[in-house]
Design a protein around this motif. Structure first.
Motif, PDB file in Angstrom:
ATOM      1  N   LEU A   1       6.553  18.328   2.927  1.00  0.00           N
ATOM      2  CA  LEU A   1       7.866  17.984   2.380  1.00  0.00           C
ATOM      3  C   LEU A   1       7.977  18.416   0.921  1.00  0.00           C
ATOM      4  O   LEU A   1       7.773  17.632  -0.003  1.00  0.00           O
ATOM      5  CB  LEU A   1       8.112  16.483   2.528  1.00  0.00           C
ATOM      6  N   THR A   2       8.299  19.672   0.721  1.00  0.00           N
ATOM      7  CA  THR A   2       8.503  20.207  -0.623  1.00  0.00           C
ATOM      8  C   THR A   2       9.952  20.009  -1.054  1.00  0.00           C
ATOM      9  O   THR A   2      10.815  19.661  -0.244  1.00  0.00           O
ATOM     10  CB  THR A   2       8.174  21.703  -0.660  1.00  0.00           C
ATOM     11  N   THR A   3      10.215  20.247  -2.312  1.00  0.00           N
ATOM     12  CA  THR A   3      11.589  20.150  -2.817  1.00  0.00           C
ATOM     13  C   THR A   3      12.504  21.108  -2.064  1.00  0.00           C
ATOM     14  O   THR A   3      13.628  20.753  -1.689  1.00  0.00           O
ATOM     15  CB  THR A   3      11.630  20.452  -4.324  1.00  0.00           C
ATOM     16  N   GLU A   4      12.027  22.324  -1.817  1.00  0.00           N
ATOM     17  CA  GLU A   4      12.845  23.321  -1.121  1.00  0.00           C
ATOM     18  C   GLU A   4      13.121  22.893   0.319  1.00  0.00           C
ATOM     19  O   GLU A   4      14.241  23.044   0.817  1.00  0.00           O
ATOM     20  CB  GLU A   4      12.147  24.684  -1.146  1.00  0.00           C
ATOM     21  N   VAL A   5      12.105  22.362   0.991  1.00  0.00           N
ATOM     22  CA  VAL A   5      12.290  21.879   2.360  1.00  0.00           C
ATOM     23  C   VAL A   5      13.317  20.748   2.386  1.00  0.00           C
ATOM     24  O   VAL A   5      14.227  20.724   3.221  1.00  0.00           O
ATOM     25  CB  VAL A   5      10.955  21.405   2.960  1.00  0.00           C
ATOM     26  N   MET A   6      13.197  19.815   1.457  1.00  0.00           N
ATOM     27  CA  MET A   6      14.106  18.675   1.456  1.00  0.00           C
ATOM     28  C   MET A   6      15.526  19.098   1.132  1.00  0.00           C
ATOM     29  O   MET A   6      16.486  18.545   1.688  1.00  0.00           O
ATOM     30  CB  MET A   6      13.622  17.626   0.455  1.00  0.00           C
ATOM     31  N   ARG A   7      15.688  20.071   0.258  1.00  0.00           N
ATOM     32  CA  ARG A   7      17.034  20.586  -0.019  1.00  0.00           C
ATOM     33  C   ARG A   7      17.661  21.132   1.261  1.00  0.00           C
ATOM     34  O   ARG A   7      18.841  20.918   1.533  1.00  0.00           O
ATOM     35  CB  ARG A   7      16.985  21.694  -1.070  1.00  0.00           C
TER      36      ARG A   7
ATOM     37  N   ALA B   1       0.837  -1.200   0.000  1.00  0.00           N
ATOM     38  CA  ALA B   1       0.000   0.000   0.000  1.00  0.00           C
ATOM     39  C   ALA B   1       0.871   1.250   0.000  1.00  0.00           C
ATOM     40  O   ALA B   1       1.910   1.294   0.670  1.00  0.00           O
ATOM     41  CB  ALA B   1      -0.911   0.005   1.221  1.00  0.00           C
ATOM     42  N   TRP B   2       0.456   2.241  -0.751  1.00  0.00           N
ATOM     43  CA  TRP B   2       1.102   3.558  -0.774  1.00  0.00           C
ATOM     44  C   TRP B   2       0.167   4.530  -0.067  1.00  0.00           C
ATOM     45  O   TRP B   2      -0.987   4.683  -0.461  1.00  0.00           O
ATOM     46  CB  TRP B   2       1.344   4.012  -2.210  1.00  0.00           C
ATOM     47  N   LEU B   3       0.655   5.172   0.987  1.00  0.00           N
ATOM     48  CA  LEU B   3      -0.210   6.030   1.784  1.00  0.00           C
ATOM     49  C   LEU B   3      -0.315   7.418   1.174  1.00  0.00           C
ATOM     50  O   LEU B   3       0.697   8.085   0.946  1.00  0.00           O
ATOM     51  CB  LEU B   3       0.328   6.131   3.217  1.00  0.00           C
ATOM     52  N   PRO B   4      -1.542   7.875   0.930  1.00  0.00           N
ATOM     53  CA  PRO B   4      -1.721   9.219   0.387  1.00  0.00           C
ATOM     54  C   PRO B   4      -1.642  10.267   1.496  1.00  0.00           C
ATOM     55  O   PRO B   4      -1.899   9.956   2.670  1.00  0.00           O
ATOM     56  CB  PRO B   4      -3.132   9.150  -0.206  1.00  0.00           C
ATOM     57  N   PRO B   5      -1.314  11.510   1.110  1.00  0.00           N
ATOM     58  CA  PRO B   5      -0.881  11.926  -0.224  1.00  0.00           C
ATOM     59  C   PRO B   5       0.621  11.765  -0.384  1.00  0.00           C
ATOM     60  O   PRO B   5       1.347  11.710   0.620  1.00  0.00           O
ATOM     61  CB  PRO B   5      -1.264  13.412  -0.225  1.00  0.00           C
ATOM     62  N   PRO B   6       1.126  11.710  -1.628  1.00  0.00           N
ATOM     63  CA  PRO B   6       2.574  11.719  -1.807  1.00  0.00           C
ATOM     64  C   PRO B   6       3.128  13.094  -1.446  1.00  0.00           C
ATOM     65  O   PRO B   6       2.411  14.098  -1.504  1.00  0.00           O
ATOM     66  CB  PRO B   6       2.739  11.452  -3.310  1.00  0.00           C
ATOM     67  N   ALA B   7       4.376  13.142  -1.038  1.00  0.00           N
ATOM     68  CA  ALA B   7       5.007  14.435  -0.760  1.00  0.00           C
ATOM     69  C   ALA B   7       5.220  15.187  -2.080  1.00  0.00           C
ATOM     70  O   ALA B   7       5.499  14.576  -3.106  1.00  0.00           O
ATOM     71  CB  ALA B   7       6.343  14.237  -0.057  1.00  0.00           C
ATOM     72  N   PRO B   8       5.101  16.504  -2.063  1.00  0.00           N
ATOM     73  CA  PRO B   8       5.315  17.269  -3.292  1.00  0.00           C
ATOM     74  C   PRO B   8       6.766  17.324  -3.748  1.00  0.00           C
ATOM     75  O   PRO B   8       7.038  17.658  -4.897  1.00  0.00           O
ATOM     76  CB  PRO B   8       4.798  18.664  -2.941  1.00  0.00           C
ATOM     77  N   LEU B   9       7.727  17.002  -2.866  1.00  0.00           N
ATOM     78  CA  LEU B   9       9.124  17.046  -3.286  1.00  0.00           C
ATOM     79  C   LEU B   9       9.341  16.059  -4.423  1.00  0.00           C
ATOM     80  O   LEU B   9       8.754  14.987  -4.464  1.00  0.00           O
ATOM     81  CB  LEU B   9      10.062  16.758  -2.122  1.00  0.00           C
ATOM     82  N   ASN B  10      10.188  16.433  -5.352  1.00  0.00           N
ATOM     83  CA  ASN B  10      10.467  15.592  -6.508  1.00  0.00           C
ATOM     84  C   ASN B  10      11.970  15.410  -6.632  1.00  0.00           C
ATOM     85  O   ASN B  10      12.682  16.302  -7.081  1.00  0.00           O
ATOM     86  CB  ASN B  10       9.901  16.228  -7.784  1.00  0.00           C
ATOM     87  N   ASN B  11      12.449  14.244  -6.213  1.00  0.00           N
ATOM     88  CA  ASN B  11      13.877  13.955  -6.258  1.00  0.00           C
ATOM     89  C   ASN B  11      14.202  13.258  -7.573  1.00  0.00           C
ATOM     90  O   ASN B  11      14.178  12.039  -7.673  1.00  0.00           O
ATOM     91  CB  ASN B  11      14.293  13.088  -5.069  1.00  0.00           C
TER      92      ASN B  11
ATOM     93  N   ALA C   1      17.526  16.943  -7.900  1.00  0.00           N
ATOM     94  CA  ALA C   1      16.709  18.110  -7.599  1.00  0.00           C
ATOM     95  C   ALA C   1      16.663  18.510  -6.135  1.00  0.00           C
ATOM     96  O   ALA C   1      16.543  19.695  -5.818  1.00  0.00           O
ATOM     97  CB  ALA C   1      15.286  17.898  -8.120  1.00  0.00           C
ATOM     98  N   THR C   2      16.749  17.543  -5.226  1.00  0.00           N
ATOM     99  CA  THR C   2      16.627  17.876  -3.805  1.00  0.00           C
ATOM    100  C   THR C   2      17.965  17.908  -3.078  1.00  0.00           C
ATOM    101  O   THR C   2      17.995  17.994  -1.848  1.00  0.00           O
ATOM    102  CB  THR C   2      15.699  16.870  -3.086  1.00  0.00           C
ATOM    103  N   ASP C   3      19.065  17.842  -3.807  1.00  0.00           N
ATOM    104  CA  ASP C   3      20.377  17.839  -3.159  1.00  0.00           C
ATOM    105  C   ASP C   3      20.646  19.176  -2.478  1.00  0.00           C
ATOM    106  O   ASP C   3      20.465  20.251  -3.074  1.00  0.00           O
ATOM    107  CB  ASP C   3      21.471  17.552  -4.194  1.00  0.00           C
TER     108      ASP C   3
END
Length: 329
Positions: free
Chosen positions: A295-301, A145-155, A244-246
């Motif tokens: 968890l956005t791309t900017e947050v993860m960076r 199972a994949w729990l919704p929603p997915p995080a918006p960050l895109n690695n 992208a998230t480095d």
């Protein structure tokens, strides 16, 4: 260090791919199972989770370890007895530990699920549709199972330039690669990106350039992932292949070019868990539904940078962010 999840390779190839790159390439020490003392915040103890034993795993690179620690902290705050098994080498190894029952849950990326685990060759451009498709098929085929929603960050893979290069050529999109004079179309890349179907040649073709002519072979410099970032910053190459998230994108003030033709697949993370575990603990879904949207791309960076650039421990980076969001105290 390139991540294991963005891959169009066959399942077995992942074991020999970027996931096998050691933590030393990122300057990261192996993660430990140490957990600092915390108190519940907006994530409250849940009766059905009190004393429940849940095993959390992750892959071995910085972002995955931080995400794994977030899951460990969240479940601990909710009352579970959590076994921290984060920092497993390789996508396939981590995945098999879930499907085989050695671990219970982990963050996984939609692109990896769709292409690597489910064998699909064509990624879906829309992130939500990609999530819905992978969630439905993985549940049907593998009872995951994949729990919704997915995080918006895109690695995912992306191309970065220095601020000086961006100003000089007015670059914002990958479509503008061809606007740079051929002699200046120099690209720094790690060997993995150079050789992959979803890598250099495929990207160039998607944007109307041919490797060898549109981008001469001598213009492409292969190097370790960590060297790429500084090479772009210092002007050794005009373009650099990055993730992208480095956190080094932010630390070195690199400018990421928009993939305006949507060549690279989406890699949005979500919690994956065996169907039987979710049936026993349906409360897992609302717990992570609080965390994922933040968890956005900017947050993860930023979080990745605290580990890879500042040298902070992943568990403290995760704890401090969870506290800042009010999830824990």
């Amino acid at each position: 260090m390139r991540r294991a999840h963005p891959t169009l390779a066959l399942l077995g190839a992942v074991l020999l791919g970027p996931a096998t790159l050691g933590l030393s390439g990122c300057g990261l020490k192996p993660a430990s199972a140490f957990l600092p003392a915390i108190e519940p915040g907006t994530i409250k103890p849940i009766k059905n989770l009190e004393g429940a034993r849940l095993r959390v795993t992750s892959k071995e690179f910085t972002e995955q370890i931080v995400l794994g620690k977030l899951a460990v902290l969240a479940l601990t705050a909710a009352g579970a007895k959590v076994q921290d098994n984060t920092n497993v080498q390789g996508s396939v190894t981590a995945r098999l530990s879930i499907t085989g029952g050695d671990n219970d849950l982990m963050w996984e990326y939609t692109g990896t699920g769709w292409i690597t685990y489910l064998g699909r060759t064509e990624p879906i451009v829309d992130p939500q549709r990609q999530f819905d498709a992978v969630a439905a098929l993985d549940l049907k085929k593998h009872h995951i199972a994949w729990l919704p929603p997915p995080a918006p960050l895109n690695n995912t893979y992306t191309i970065a330039v220095s601020p000086a290069t961006q100003r000089k050529y007015g670059l914002t999109d990958l479509s503008q690669l061809s606007s740079v004079p051929v002699g200046q179309r120099t690209i720094c890349t790690e060997p993995e990106f150079f050789s992959r179907n979803d890598g250099l040649r495929g990207m160039l073709a998607a944007y109307g350039l041919k490797y060898g002519s549109g981008v001469p072979a001598k213009n492409v410099m292969q190097m370790s992932a960590g060297v790429v970032y500084n090479s772009v910053k210092n002007g050794k190459c005009t373009f650099g292949q990055v993730t992208a998230t480095d956190g080094r994108i932010q630390a070195l003030d690199l400018k990421v070019l928009k993939d305006d033709k949507h060549f690279f697949p989406n890699y949005n993370p979500a919690i994956t868990v065996r169907e039987s575990v979710l049936k026993a603990h349906p409360e897992l879904t609302p717990i992570f539904a609080k965390i994922s949207p933040k968890l956005t791309t900017e947050v993860m960076r930023t979080l990745n940078s605290k580990v890879d650039v500042d040298g902070d421990d992943p568990v403290f980076v995760a704890r401090d962010w969870m506290r800042a969001q009010g999830f824990i105290k």
